[in-house]
Design a protein around this motif. Structure first.
Motif, PDB file in Angstrom:
ATOM      1  N   PRO A 227      -6.841   6.084   0.169  1.00  0.00           N
ATOM      2  CA  PRO A 227      -7.453   4.819   0.544  1.00  0.00           C
ATOM      3  C   PRO A 227      -8.666   5.206   0.083  1.00  0.00           C
ATOM      4  CG  PRO A 227      -6.411   5.113   2.409  1.00  0.00           C
ATOM      5  CD  PRO A 227      -5.588   5.893   1.882  1.00  0.00           C
ATOM      6  N   ILE A 228      -9.709   4.434  -0.671  1.00  0.00           N
ATOM      7  CA  ILE A 228     -10.783   4.502  -0.762  1.00  0.00           C
ATOM      8  C   ILE A 228     -11.579   2.839  -0.169  1.00  0.00           C
ATOM      9  CG2 ILE A 228     -12.867   3.799  -2.525  1.00  0.00           C
ATOM     10  CD1 ILE A 228     -10.756   5.925  -4.710  1.00  0.00           C
ATOM     11  N   GLY A 229     -12.400   2.821   0.403  1.00  0.00           N
ATOM     12  CA  GLY A 229     -12.510   1.845   0.721  1.00  0.00           C
ATOM     13  C   GLY A 229     -14.341   1.225   0.183  1.00  0.00           C
ATOM     14  N   LEU A 230     -14.528   0.398  -0.272  1.00  0.00           N
ATOM     15  CA  LEU A 230     -15.524  -0.164  -1.037  1.00  0.00           C
ATOM     16  C   LEU A 230     -16.633  -0.714   0.917  1.00  0.00           C
ATOM     17  CD1 LEU A 230     -17.594   0.800  -3.500  1.00  0.00           C
ATOM     18  CD2 LEU A 230     -16.580  -1.269  -4.343  1.00  0.00           C
TER      19      LEU A 230
ATOM     20  N   ASN B 191     -12.200   0.833   8.609  1.00  0.00           N
ATOM     21  CA  ASN B 191     -11.425   0.628   8.995  1.00  0.00           C
ATOM     22  C   ASN B 191     -10.697   2.757   9.173  1.00  0.00           C
ATOM     23  OD1 ASN B 191      -8.709   1.143   6.926  1.00  0.00           O
ATOM     24  ND2 ASN B 191      -9.634  -0.130   6.157  1.00  0.00           N
ATOM     25  N   PRO B 192     -10.416   2.785   9.794  1.00  0.00           N
ATOM     26  CA  PRO B 192     -10.005   4.205  10.468  1.00  0.00           C
ATOM     27  C   PRO B 192      -9.162   4.923   9.273  1.00  0.00           C
ATOM     28  CG  PRO B 192      -8.560   2.997  11.725  1.00  0.00           C
ATOM     29  CD  PRO B 192      -9.430   1.858  11.473  1.00  0.00           C
ATOM     30  N   TYR B 193      -8.144   4.115   8.484  1.00  0.00           N
ATOM     31  CA  TYR B 193      -6.844   4.480   7.496  1.00  0.00           C
ATOM     32  C   TYR B 193      -7.720   4.768   6.248  1.00  0.00           C
ATOM     33  CZ  TYR B 193      -3.869   2.851  10.956  1.00  0.00           C
ATOM     34  OH  TYR B 193      -3.693   3.205  12.308  1.00  0.00           O
TER      35      TYR B 193
ATOM     36  N   LYS C  39      -3.668   1.638   5.874  1.00  0.00           N
ATOM     37  CA  LYS C  39      -2.269   2.195   6.766  1.00  0.00           C
ATOM     38  C   LYS C  39      -1.438   2.522   6.000  1.00  0.00           C
ATOM     39  CE  LYS C  39      -0.241   1.266  10.779  1.00  0.00           C
ATOM     40  NZ  LYS C  39       0.105   0.519  11.829  1.00  0.00           N
ATOM     41  N   GLY C  40      -0.627   1.520   5.170  1.00  0.00           N
ATOM     42  CA  GLY C  40       0.292   1.702   4.183  1.00  0.00           C
ATOM     43  C   GLY C  40       0.010   3.008   3.250  1.00  0.00           C
ATOM     44  N   HIS C  41      -1.012   2.789   2.689  1.00  0.00           N
ATOM     45  CA  HIS C  41      -1.117   3.827   1.431  1.00  0.00           C
ATOM     46  C   HIS C  41      -1.380   5.314   1.864  1.00  0.00           C
ATOM     47  CE1 HIS C  41      -3.425   5.172  -1.836  1.00  0.00           C
ATOM     48  NE2 HIS C  41      -2.617   4.670  -2.495  1.00  0.00           N
ATOM     49  N   ALA C  42      -1.488   5.529   3.225  1.00  0.00           N
ATOM     50  CA  ALA C  42      -2.163   6.573   4.108  1.00  0.00           C
ATOM     51  C   ALA C  42      -0.845   7.232   4.125  1.00  0.00           C
ATOM     52  CB  ALA C  42      -3.226   6.643   5.001  1.00  0.00           C
ATOM     53  N   ALA C  43       0.065   6.349   4.481  1.00  0.00           N
ATOM     54  CA  ALA C  43       1.558   6.610   5.021  1.00  0.00           C
ATOM     55  C   ALA C  43       2.373   7.571   3.990  1.00  0.00           C
ATOM     56  CB  ALA C  43       2.116   5.324   5.435  1.00  0.00           C
TER      57      ALA C  43
ATOM     58  N   GLY D 232       0.938  -1.167  -0.137  1.00  0.00           N
ATOM     59  CA  GLY D 232       0.302  -0.024  -0.244  1.00  0.00           C
ATOM     60  C   GLY D 232       0.679   1.654  -0.110  1.00  0.00           C
ATOM     61  N   PHE D 233       2.321   1.187   1.049  1.00  0.00           N
ATOM     62  CA  PHE D 233       3.019   2.240   1.290  1.00  0.00           C
ATOM     63  C   PHE D 233       3.407   2.579  -0.531  1.00  0.00           C
ATOM     64  CE2 PHE D 233       6.794   4.370   2.324  1.00  0.00           C
ATOM     65  CZ  PHE D 233       6.712   5.916   2.624  1.00  0.00           C
ATOM     66  N   ALA D 234       4.218   1.919  -0.714  1.00  0.00           N
ATOM     67  CA  ALA D 234       4.720   1.685  -2.533  1.00  0.00           C
ATOM     68  C   ALA D 234       3.732   1.744  -3.371  1.00  0.00           C
ATOM     69  CB  ALA D 234       5.505   0.117  -2.981  1.00  0.00           C
ATOM     70  N   MET D 235       2.682   1.947  -3.569  1.00  0.00           N
ATOM     71  CA  MET D 235       1.728   2.350  -4.592  1.00  0.00           C
ATOM     72  C   MET D 235       1.504   3.595  -4.295  1.00  0.00           C
ATOM     73  SD  MET D 235      -1.409  -1.338  -4.410  1.00  0.00           S
ATOM     74  CE  MET D 235      -2.673   0.212  -5.160  1.00  0.00           C
ATOM     75  N   ALA D 236       1.302   4.148  -3.271  1.00  0.00           N
ATOM     76  CA  ALA D 236       0.760   5.724  -2.937  1.00  0.00           C
ATOM     77  C   ALA D 236       2.053   6.314  -3.243  1.00  0.00           C
ATOM     78  CB  ALA D 236       0.551   6.783  -1.284  1.00  0.00           C
TER      79      ALA D 236
END
Length: 209
Positions: free
Chosen positions: A114-117, A127-129, A105-109, A81-85
């Motif tokens: 991040p989109i949650g469907l 979730n909180p991220y 969490k990783g994407h936000a960091a 997720g972090f690498a994607m961001a």
């Protein structure tokens, strides 16, 4: 092995063999630009350069996996997720816990949104991220929307729910990748690291390099 990709810093363009990549349509077109001064780049480096132009069309990439995830699965999902961001890729996931929460969490960091469907009826179930929660109220049927919407699906572990998303992804002719102990499915490439997954995603976006 060389990908043939070259980056022109003066005009911030990706070129290859008389072609230029259009980041808004994720396609190549003929181009007679002078490529003098262009530098060879890998697919992942090219993606990062394109992301920095703010012109890259952010077609979602899905990370899927179990809510009851292991520590190893969560670590892989968070790293990916972090690498994607960092490479300008939009994360779309189910928005719940486990692998989904770790990926968010990783994407936000990494600076992503991040989109949650969600399968739930209200956005507060995310979730909180999750930066952009979308409450569908349709339960597991939302898996089909995730599979249809994403250009690539990456399964990190998983059980029956993840298996259904993988199968739907293949049915919709999406690239489906597997990390950790994701279900074994014919037609799904099994990779050994988030770096390998990112390289496959980048190559797919840039024309199956």
């Amino acid at each position: 092995m060389s990908t043939g990709l070259r980056w022109l810093p003066d005009i911030r363009a990706l070129v290859a063999d008389g072609r230029r990549f259009d980041p808004s349509t994720l396609s190549w077109r003929a181009d007679d630009t002078d490529h003098a001064g262009a530098a060879d780049v890998s697919a992942t480096a090219a993606l990062r350069h394109l992301a920095a132009t703010q012109a890259l069309r952010r077609v979602p990439i899905g990370i899927i996996g179990p809510r009851e995830a292991t520590q190893h699965q969560c670590a892989l999902a968070e790293e990916l997720g972090f690498a994607m961001a960092q490479h300008g890729l939009q994360l779309l996931c189910g928005g719940k816990n486990g692998v989904m929460e770790a990926a968010c969490k990783g994407h936000a960091a990494g600076g992503g949104l991040p989109i949650g469907l969600l399968p739930d009826e209200e956005w507060q179930a995310a979730n909180p991220y999750v930066a952009i929660p979308i409450a569908t109220g349709i339960g597991p049927a939302r898996n089909a929307i995730i599979a249809r919407s994403c250009l690539v699906l990456v399964a990190v572990g998983g059980g029956v729910g993840t298996l259904s998303e993988m199968a739907l992804g293949l049915q919709f002719k999406r690239l489906v990748l597997a990390l950790a102990d994701a279900p074994v499915v014919d037609g799904v490439a099994r990779l050994d690291s988030p770096e390998a997954a990112l390289a496959r995603i980048a190559g797919h976006i840039l024309g199956n390099l």
